[in-house]
Design a protein around this motif. Sequence first.
Motif, mmCIF file in Angstrom:
data_model
loop_
_atom_site.group_PDB
_atom_site.id
_atom_site.type_symbol
_atom_site.label_atom_id
_atom_site.label_comp_id
_atom_site.label_asym_id
_atom_site.label_seq_id
_atom_site.Cartn_x
_atom_site.Cartn_y
_atom_site.Cartn_z
ATOM 1 N N ASP A 40 -66.582 -132.782 -77.613
ATOM 2 C CA ASP A 40 -65.656 -131.769 -78.088
ATOM 3 C C ASP A 40 -66.101 -131.235 -79.442
ATOM 4 O O ASP A 40 -66.974 -131.803 -80.096
ATOM 5 N N THR A 41 -65.499 -130.138 -79.849
ATOM 6 C CA THR A 41 -65.919 -129.473 -81.085
ATOM 7 C C THR A 41 -65.736 -130.341 -82.323
ATOM 8 O O THR A 41 -66.413 -130.136 -83.321
ATOM 9 N N ASP A 42 -64.852 -131.327 -82.269
ATOM 10 C CA ASP A 42 -64.657 -132.213 -83.420
ATOM 11 C C ASP A 42 -65.589 -133.416 -83.385
ATOM 12 O O ASP A 42 -65.492 -134.310 -84.205
ATOM 13 N N GLY A 43 -66.495 -133.461 -82.402
ATOM 14 C CA GLY A 43 -67.451 -134.557 -82.296
ATOM 15 C C GLY A 43 -66.988 -135.704 -81.418
ATOM 16 O O GLY A 43 -67.768 -136.596 -81.101
ATOM 17 N N SER A 44 -65.723 -135.699 -81.003
ATOM 18 C CA SER A 44 -65.220 -136.761 -80.137
ATOM 19 C C SER A 44 -65.662 -136.506 -78.698
ATOM 20 O O SER A 44 -66.156 -135.436 -78.356
ATOM 21 N N LEU A 45 -65.488 -137.505 -77.854
ATOM 22 C CA LEU A 45 -65.820 -137.366 -76.438
ATOM 23 C C LEU A 45 -64.549 -137.305 -75.613
ATOM 24 O O LEU A 45 -63.533 -137.877 -75.972
ATOM 25 N N SER A 46 -64.625 -136.613 -74.480
ATOM 26 C CA SER A 46 -63.553 -136.623 -73.494
ATOM 27 C C SER A 46 -64.211 -136.771 -72.138
ATOM 28 O O SER A 46 -65.405 -136.533 -71.982
ATOM 29 N N SER A 47 -63.439 -137.204 -71.152
ATOM 30 C CA SER A 47 -63.994 -137.344 -69.809
ATOM 31 C C SER A 47 -62.975 -136.871 -68.793
ATOM 32 O O SER A 47 -61.772 -136.922 -69.029
ATOM 33 N N GLU A 48 -63.485 -136.396 -67.663
ATOM 34 C CA GLU A 48 -62.632 -135.920 -66.582
ATOM 35 C C GLU A 48 -63.245 -136.347 -65.262
ATOM 36 O O GLU A 48 -64.439 -136.162 -65.038
ATOM 37 N N CYS A 49 -62.414 -136.937 -64.391
ATOM 38 C CA CYS A 49 -62.874 -137.422 -63.092
ATOM 39 C C CYS A 49 -62.529 -136.397 -62.013
ATOM 40 O O CYS A 49 -61.385 -135.951 -61.921
ATOM 41 N N GLU A 64 -69.634 -145.530 -72.378
ATOM 42 C CA GLU A 64 -69.335 -146.769 -71.654
ATOM 43 C C GLU A 64 -67.940 -146.723 -71.025
ATOM 44 O O GLU A 64 -67.729 -147.220 -69.927
ATOM 45 N N PHE A 65 -66.994 -146.095 -71.733
ATOM 46 C CA PHE A 65 -65.648 -145.921 -71.186
ATOM 47 C C PHE A 65 -65.718 -145.119 -69.887
ATOM 48 O O PHE A 65 -65.119 -145.480 -68.877
ATOM 49 N N ALA A 66 -66.475 -144.026 -69.911
ATOM 50 C CA ALA A 66 -66.620 -143.181 -68.726
ATOM 51 C C ALA A 66 -67.353 -143.933 -67.619
ATOM 52 O O ALA A 66 -67.004 -143.805 -66.441
ATOM 53 N N GLN A 67 -68.364 -144.740 -67.954
ATOM 54 C CA GLN A 67 -69.082 -145.523 -66.944
ATOM 55 C C GLN A 67 -68.159 -146.534 -66.281
ATOM 56 O O GLN A 67 -68.230 -146.748 -65.076
ATOM 57 N N GLU A 68 -67.279 -147.139 -67.061
ATOM 58 C CA GLU A 68 -66.321 -148.093 -66.503
ATOM 59 C C GLU A 68 -65.394 -147.398 -65.514
ATOM 60 O O GLU A 68 -65.125 -147.914 -64.436
ATOM 61 N N HIS A 69 -64.920 -146.210 -65.864
ATOM 62 C CA HIS A 69 -64.055 -145.468 -64.936
ATOM 63 C C HIS A 69 -64.836 -145.087 -63.676
ATOM 64 O O HIS A 69 -64.335 -145.233 -62.562
#
Length: 82
Positions: A40-49, A64-69
């Motif tokens: 994201d523009t603030d440098g954070s990550l987001s994920s969508e399944c 790693e959070f996204a890999q776990e999901h």
Amino acid sequence: MTATITSIAAASAAYVPPPAPVLVSTLPTGAGADVHVYRDTDGSLSSECTGCGEYAWTLRVTREFAQEHAGACRRRPRPLAA
């Protein structure tokens, strides 16, 4: 007391939407869906399944959070809207 009135047209003309998040990786799930990870523009990550539809955004989202999901989601990909 004075009131300030701004027309919706004037306010929307001045609005500049933020840049879109950048796709940084796509992780396959066991059921054929994908988990998309965005920066994201603030440098954070987001994920969508694309299977279960889970959208995650916190300051703690990591690849790693996204890999776990992706490893746990068993929903097949949702059909695209026509």
